[in-house]
Motif scaffolding. Structure first.
Motif, PDB file in Angstrom:
ATOM      1  N   ASP A  47       6.985   1.463 -16.693  1.00 29.73           N
ATOM      2  CA  ASP A  47       6.284   1.236 -15.436  1.00 29.73           C
ATOM      3  C   ASP A  47       4.841   0.825 -15.700  1.00 29.73           C
ATOM      4  OD1 ASP A  47       8.528   1.920 -13.989  1.00 29.73           O
ATOM      5  OD2 ASP A  47       7.964   4.028 -13.838  1.00 29.73           O
ATOM      6  N   SER A  48       4.370  -0.122 -14.909  1.00 27.80           N
ATOM      7  CA  SER A  48       2.985  -0.556 -15.050  1.00 27.80           C
ATOM      8  C   SER A  48       2.290  -0.495 -13.694  1.00 27.80           C
ATOM      9  CB  SER A  48       2.914  -1.980 -15.610  1.00 27.80           C
ATOM     10  OG  SER A  48       3.468  -2.896 -14.697  1.00 27.80           O
ATOM     11  N   THR A  49       0.980  -0.382 -13.758  1.00 30.04           N
ATOM     12  CA  THR A  49       0.148  -0.347 -12.561  1.00 30.04           C
ATOM     13  C   THR A  49      -0.856  -1.488 -12.653  1.00 30.04           C
ATOM     14  OG1 THR A  49       0.344   2.049 -12.465  1.00 30.04           O
ATOM     15  CG2 THR A  49      -1.420   1.052 -11.191  1.00 30.04           C
ATOM     16  N   TRP A  50      -0.900  -2.299 -11.619  1.00 31.42           N
ATOM     17  CA  TRP A  50      -1.839  -3.411 -11.554  1.00 31.42           C
ATOM     18  C   TRP A  50      -2.887  -3.065 -10.496  1.00 31.42           C
ATOM     19  CZ3 TRP A  50      -0.625  -8.739 -13.343  1.00 31.42           C
ATOM     20  CH2 TRP A  50       0.434  -8.749 -14.222  1.00 31.42           C
ATOM     21  N   ARG A  51      -4.150  -3.190 -10.886  1.00 27.91           N
ATOM     22  CA  ARG A  51      -5.241  -2.886  -9.962  1.00 27.91           C
ATOM     23  C   ARG A  51      -6.200  -4.068  -9.941  1.00 27.91           C
ATOM     24  NH1 ARG A  51      -6.332   1.765 -11.776  1.00 27.91           N
ATOM     25  NH2 ARG A  51      -7.903   1.141 -13.265  1.00 27.91           N
ATOM     26  N   LEU A  52      -6.467  -4.586  -8.755  1.00 30.31           N
ATOM     27  CA  LEU A  52      -7.377  -5.714  -8.581  1.00 30.31           C
ATOM     28  C   LEU A  52      -8.637  -5.200  -7.914  1.00 30.31           C
ATOM     29  CD1 LEU A  52      -7.714  -8.790  -8.857  1.00 30.31           C
ATOM     30  CD2 LEU A  52      -6.752  -9.000  -6.576  1.00 30.31           C
ATOM     31  N   GLU A 120      -6.305 -14.238  -2.373  1.00 25.66           N
ATOM     32  CA  GLU A 120      -7.539 -13.977  -1.628  1.00 25.66           C
ATOM     33  C   GLU A 120      -8.749 -13.892  -2.549  1.00 25.66           C
ATOM     34  OE1 GLU A 120      -6.737 -10.466   0.633  1.00 25.66           O
ATOM     35  OE2 GLU A 120      -5.424 -11.534   2.045  1.00 25.66           O
ATOM     36  N   ALA A 121      -8.528 -13.555  -3.825  1.00 26.46           N
ATOM     37  CA  ALA A 121      -9.624 -13.498  -4.794  1.00 26.46           C
ATOM     38  C   ALA A 121      -9.918 -14.875  -5.396  1.00 26.46           C
ATOM     39  CB  ALA A 121      -9.272 -12.513  -5.918  1.00 26.46           C
ATOM     40  N   ASN A 122      -9.320 -15.921  -4.837  1.00 26.88           N
ATOM     41  CA  ASN A 122      -9.519 -17.316  -5.264  1.00 26.88           C
ATOM     42  C   ASN A 122      -9.112 -17.542  -6.713  1.00 26.88           C
ATOM     43  OD1 ASN A 122     -10.421 -18.220  -2.757  1.00 26.88           O
ATOM     44  ND2 ASN A 122     -12.505 -17.524  -3.200  1.00 26.88           N
ATOM     45  N   ILE A 123      -8.012 -16.937  -7.121  1.00 21.02           N
ATOM     46  CA  ILE A 123      -7.429 -17.177  -8.438  1.00 21.02           C
ATOM     47  C   ILE A 123      -6.208 -18.059  -8.218  1.00 21.02           C
ATOM     48  CG2 ILE A 123      -6.317 -16.128 -10.441  1.00 21.02           C
ATOM     49  CD1 ILE A 123      -7.912 -13.604  -9.848  1.00 21.02           C
TER      50      ILE A 123
END
Length: 128
Positions: A47-52, A120-123
């Motif tokens: 399991d992985s967690t992605w945080r922006l 939304e972060a313009n990536i």
């Protein structure tokens, strides 16, 4: 992969010890292969967690944590495959980071929300 090969080997050894006709051994062994595949996939999930955040994208699992400054990400590609997604984060400086998102025997996750936040972060985000 090791779990899959070991379980198939154990199925074969177990079937060789059972005192029934060979055709029944073959049929039982073939019917147990999907169980071995299921067991291998369930035991090898990570399991992985992605945080922006405002200026970083953090990908963490039980083995390691990787942080990417948003200014260093040139684009992200999501390549759909039959068993999951290959997500590639291409950086302006440094090598690309690849991670696999497994969809076999998994519950629904928050990938659509992450995709929306990345856009939304313009990536640049390519869903292929």
């Amino acid at each position: 992969m090791f779990i899959l090969l070991t379980s198939i080997l154990l199925i074969g050894i177990g079937m060789s010890k059972v005192p029934i006709q060979e055709i029944y051994k073959i049929i039982i062994a073939l019917l147990m292969v999907p169980f071995a595949l299921y067991l291998a996939i369930k035991c090898s999930t990570l399991d992985s967690t992605w945080r922006l955040d405002e200026d970083t994208l953090t990908v963490s699992n039980s083995k390691k944590t990787v942080e990417f400054p948003l200014s260093n990400i040139s684009h992200i590609r999501n390549l759909r495959r039959s068993g999951g997604n290959l997500i590639i984060i291409n950086q302006n400086k440094g090598s690309a980071f690849r991670t696999w998102r497994n969809k076999l025997f998994q519950k629904e996750d928050d990938l659509p929300l992450l995709t929306q936040a990345i856009k939304e972060a313009n990536i640049e985000y390519y869903d292929m």
